[in-house]
Design an enzyme around this catalytic site. Sequence first.
Site, short mmCIF file in Angstrom:
data_model
loop_
_atom_site.label_atom_id
_atom_site.label_comp_id
_atom_site.label_asym_id
_atom_site.label_seq_id
_atom_site.Cartn_x
_atom_site.Cartn_y
_atom_site.Cartn_z
N ASN A 7 -7.43 -10.89 5.37
CA ASN A 7 -6.55 -9.84 4.86
C ASN A 7 -6.02 -9.09 6.07
OD1 ASN A 7 -5.34 -7.61 3.74
ND2 ASN A 7 -7.05 -7.09 2.40
N ARG A 72 -4.24 -13.14 2.17
CA ARG A 72 -3.57 -12.15 1.34
C ARG A 72 -2.16 -11.92 1.89
NH1 ARG A 72 -3.55 -5.81 1.58
NH2 ARG A 72 -2.49 -5.43 -0.38
N HIS A 161 -0.69 -4.88 -6.20
CA HIS A 161 -2.10 -4.81 -6.64
C HIS A 161 -2.44 -5.91 -7.64
CE1 HIS A 161 -2.05 -0.22 -5.70
NE2 HIS A 161 -2.53 -0.90 -4.66
N ARG A 222 2.27 8.59 -0.69
CA ARG A 222 3.58 8.23 -1.27
C ARG A 222 3.92 9.14 -2.45
NH1 ARG A 222 1.60 2.40 -1.69
NH2 ARG A 222 1.82 1.61 0.43
N GLU A 365 -11.03 -7.73 -4.50
CA GLU A 365 -9.83 -8.53 -4.21
C GLU A 365 -10.18 -9.76 -3.38
OE1 GLU A 365 -7.80 -4.59 -3.18
OE2 GLU A 365 -6.09 -5.86 -3.61
#
Length: 382
Positions: A7, A72, A161, A222, A365
């Site tokens: 990742n 990923r 996601h 954000r 994940e």
Amino acid sequence: MTVLVLNCGSSSIKYQLIDPDGPARLAKGIVERIGEDGGVPDHAAALRQVAAELERDCGPLAELGLAAVGHRIVHGGDRFAEPTLVDDDVERVIEQLAPLAPLHNPPGLTALRLARRELPDVPHVAVFDTAFHQTLPPVAYTYAVERDLAARYGVRRYGFHGTSVSYVSRAAAELLGRDPDDTNLVVLHLGNGASATAVRGGRSVDTSMGLTPLEGLVMGTRTGDIDPGALFYLHREAGLSVDDLDRLTNRSSGLLGLAGANDLREVHRMAKAGDQAAQLARELYCYRIRHYVGAYLAVLGRAHAIVFTAGVGENDSWVRSHSLAGLRQFGVEVDHVRNSFTSSRAQVISPDEADVAVLVVPTDEELEIARQAAGLVEAAPA
Ligand code: ADP
């Protein structure tokens, strides 16, 4: 079977060596501060360090019997709806998608290229954050802008996601004792980035992040939803350039912009000490979640569960109870005793008689990437 999961971010590479049949990790680690003072100079050096650490802990790479390397990749555009075996053509398409995710895709691609060179005999599988959302119907993914322009530039909702939501959806169905194909969920992935997804029968039918990860919920740094007109206004009146606005909306807004801290633990501490900006920030964070839960209950018609996951979702009982407050009329309720325990296992936090279950499901994940990569390699003809 052993899968190496990589990742790769702009300044770090996380790796895990995983047996996809069991959650135990054979090895894991992170190389940080790539390209920064005191760190390794570049991604190639970082990957060499990953290899050295793996050899130190597990023996020669060639003798690990790697079934696959799972990578990923953040943005797969509308080109990748499934985990994909990487060849030169796939690499080129990922490269072409870079403008859609300028911060995220290039480092992933760099690691992919280097790892393929280093381990040429092992299949490399790209797993995309956007892939799970390729099942969105046109009404959910289309923005109401000029059709030809949108088509030419790929302007539409993609969602992110997806790897986490896919894993969590299956685990939630298992906890409910239901067939995933017959389970409707609202999944709230609340980490540093945050998103809500409506899942019908195991497939994503709407999600709050859009063309980029900026849209939807209030996040650590954000804005989430904001009137695009506010940005034109700031450009004209405050003289902010496109790059300024990009930084503003992605890096210095959200909880950080509102309260001065992007970590909710810190926001809670300030709110309890009487800081009104922090109090508003956490209320707004939960209000936006409730807003999307309401929307997705309407999208689904019938939801079997609302699922909390990721750093905030798994750990923050205040956020869970406040974001679902006042929804009893919709069959949604949190049991405050059940909600007060933190567990590394999936658990139900609604009362037994509730119409819609509320669940906390830890995400994984890396395990999902390992499983998808292993599944693809096993299915591929030898
Ligand atoms: P990422 O999006 O970086 O993968 P994570 O899913 O690990 O993020 O979530 C990180 C965030 O989770 C942190 O920024 C912090 O706000 C939040 N978090 C972690 N632990 C807790 C906790 N015990 N209580 C509240 N929030 C937490």
